[in-house]
Design an enzyme around this catalytic site. Structure first.
Site, PDB file in Angstrom:
ATOM      1  N   GLY A  23      60.136  -0.786 -35.459  1.00 41.01           N
ATOM      2  CA  GLY A  23      59.609  -0.282 -36.715  1.00 41.01           C
ATOM      3  C   GLY A  23      58.140  -0.635 -36.876  1.00 41.01           C
ATOM      4  O   GLY A  23      57.690  -1.668 -36.389  1.00 41.01           O
TER       5      GLY A  23
ATOM      6  N   HIS B 165      61.893  -8.242 -41.599  1.00 38.12           N
ATOM      7  CA  HIS B 165      62.005  -7.120 -42.525  1.00 38.12           C
ATOM      8  C   HIS B 165      62.430  -7.607 -43.900  1.00 38.12           C
ATOM      9  O   HIS B 165      62.891  -6.831 -44.729  1.00 38.12           O
ATOM     10  CB  HIS B 165      63.028  -6.103 -42.021  1.00 38.12           C
ATOM     11  CG  HIS B 165      62.851  -5.740 -40.595  1.00 38.12           C
ATOM     12  ND1 HIS B 165      63.497  -6.409 -39.582  1.00 38.12           N
ATOM     13  CD2 HIS B 165      62.086  -4.804 -40.011  1.00 38.12           C
ATOM     14  CE1 HIS B 165      63.126  -5.884 -38.418  1.00 38.12           C
ATOM     15  NE2 HIS B 165      62.273  -4.917 -38.650  1.00 38.12           N
TER      16      HIS B 165
ATOM     17  N   HIS C 245      54.743  -4.272 -38.576  1.00 44.43           N
ATOM     18  CA  HIS C 245      54.623  -5.602 -37.971  1.00 44.43           C
ATOM     19  C   HIS C 245      53.311  -5.743 -37.198  1.00 44.43           C
ATOM     20  O   HIS C 245      53.181  -6.622 -36.353  1.00 44.43           O
ATOM     21  CB  HIS C 245      55.790  -5.859 -37.016  1.00 44.43           C
ATOM     22  CG  HIS C 245      57.131  -5.659 -37.624  1.00 44.43           C
ATOM     23  ND1 HIS C 245      57.559  -6.409 -38.692  1.00 44.43           N
ATOM     24  CD2 HIS C 245      58.141  -4.796 -37.336  1.00 44.43           C
ATOM     25  CE1 HIS C 245      58.784  -6.010 -39.029  1.00 44.43           C
ATOM     26  NE2 HIS C 245      59.153  -5.031 -38.225  1.00 44.43           N
TER      27      HIS C 245
END
Lengths: 330, 330
Positions: free
Chosen positions: B54, B216, B57
């Site tokens: 995802g 997350h 980051h």
């Protein structure tokens, strides 16, 4: 106030201990008075380049100490000028016999304390003052314009030239040229909290931003409703372009800086818009720097800096550098 | 929600455009499906190393693409796994004929999508899964432990070895060795806001922190009152040390990571405490990394990662690297 600290009064000293432990190959730290200096200082026959200022803007300046950049940095308390004795101690530690250049951001306390140190120092110690922020003239802490993001570019180029063998006259002349051709402007989305204050430096509403913010949270040009990046980036870039002015055909270094708390995903998005706007005007971006280099603790926000470059500046920008925060070619 | 964006649905694509503009000497970006890849890919005869996950980051993973590290990275939407077709497209772009290693963080969606891609890819494509977070077993999005900060160390060491001429069997074996010897744990002081959600992922009280947080914002071990750094750092380090376990005489790489919004002044302070605690236990810190490398947007917080190193790992850690976020020796 939630911070990863023990006591506001020991934040700088404890942080410097961690910096020294992390980068022993590059720098050393001495205390009382606090100075960060090159591990191999003094470098005999080299012009020494020293900077400093209030802490809380990391990696500037301690993270910029090392080969090809600063010989020493003098960290004040958070958002507080370093003292003259820090600057004198730094000059004594790193003076390699070829003179010393002090790079000072234009804040009243910094200018006073660096110039006092220069006056009492032995040897040839000169001072240049950077004032690249186009946002406001005269501000909290400042007579005239503030010194902000351009400082990192100045320190890299001048540090490279000093490493490359420039004498003090040449280093000083190059510094003055860079200062004359660099302009910046910033924006805050949120405030930051100085540890020994314990409260945010100012208050912005949930949908409000401050254009032209200073790196200590000093007032900017205006508080306005938050806006999309496609409007925000031009709001920073236009005043910069008009100021020098930058014109079609100019070659530039574009520095997109995070104030600390802005995620890289947003910073690169803003950088891409700035690149596009410059291309539309025929301004040629020849080098880039993107990241959190001149921060205001956890402040969310960003600044843009444009430096009109020439071959001499590019040569020393590209020269090898080895510091905690900037490293290439070595 | 105040972010420097235009539209939550275009954040990743617009940010990638900025990344490509900033680092054209290092990487390229293709879209639909999105892949960040080495500017000189494919490198004939070299094992290709690919990762992804995802977005949100950053600089992991796109900022880690380049000589001596990743050949390609597959960015999903913010905090969302990349799709199998992204991974397949990446493998096709960078496969130099010597096989492909996929480095996957242990999240259910990531593992499924990378393994699906590996299954349908041509050539010898293998997968390793990193699960270095000691905080919790089974979590939101994860069966087993989560992959966090250790991923950066893994990608540097494995990327260095692939650049240095290791074959696919050797690269895979080295990756599995690193994974077996790296452990991490994090803490959140504040939550972060995913652009397409618009609200913070969780809520912490003004004096509350979450130990063992996921990258997350997944739940950690416990919510506790905020504490001084001298207590917080051991609260992260002790579970790491007990887990492997790390013992007196062990040689380690210590990685002190910011979750994004934590100022460097605090991060170095924490790093110094971790160095001191390790020295007290006779654990020898041979390499360090300090900074925001595996972030959670603007989250304030940090993680510690310890890797038990040997000479082989140090050799490839020290090898030249040229990426947007990590660069030395070149």
């Amino acid at each position: 106030m939630k911070k990863i600290i023990n006591d506001p009064s020991t934040v700088v000293a404890e942080s410097l201990a961690g910096l020294a432990a992390a980068h022993a190959d590059v720098l050393k730290v001495r205390t009382e008075p606090a100075v960060i200096y090159r591990a191999d200082a003094p470098v005999t026959g080299k012009v020494a380049v020293i900077s400093g200022g209030g802490s809380g803007h990391e990696p500037m300046h301690g993270g910029l100490v090392g080969l090809g950049m600063l010989d020493a940095a003098c960290p004040g308390a958070v958002f507080t000028s370093p003292t003259p004795d820090q600057v004198q101690a730094a000059a004594e530690l790193v003076d390699g016999g070829a003179g010393v250049l002090l790079i000072v951001k234009n804040y009243t306390g910094d200018v006073l304390n660096f110039e006092t140190a220069a006056e009492f120092a032995e040897g040839d110690v000169r001072t240049v003052v950077i004032d690249d922020d186009v946002a406001v003239k005269d501000s909290l802490y400042t007579a005239g314009r503030r010194g902000v993001g351009g400082t990192v570019l100045l320190e890299k180029i001048v540090g490279g030239a000093a490493e490359g063998g420039y004498g003090l006259d040449e280093v000083e002349a190059l510094a003055r040229k860079v200062i004359s051709q660099v302009r910046s402007m910033g924006v805050a989305l949120t405030a930051c909290t100085v540890p020994h204050v314990g409260e945010p430096s100012f208050v912005l509403a949930d949908d409000e931003i401050e254009i032209g913010i200073g790196i200590h949270g000093e007032p900017g040009r205006q508080r306005v409703p938050h806006m999309p990046a496609d409007q925000l980036v031009p709001a920073l870039l236009e005043p910069i372009l008009e100021d020098l002015p930058f014109q079609s055909g100019d070659r530039v270094l574009l520095f997109t800086n995070s104030m600390g708390g802005t995620p890289l995903i947003e910073l690169y998005l803003a950088h891409g818009i700035a690149e596009r706007l410059l291309a539309e005007r025929g301004i040629v971006v020849q080098r880039r720097l993107v990241g959190p280099y001149v921060t205001s603790l956890e402040m969310q926000g960003m600044s843009l800096t444009l430096l009109k470059v020439d071959d001499e500046m590019l040569r020393w920008w590209d020269a090898p550098v080895r510091t905690a925060a900037l490293r290439w070619g070595v």
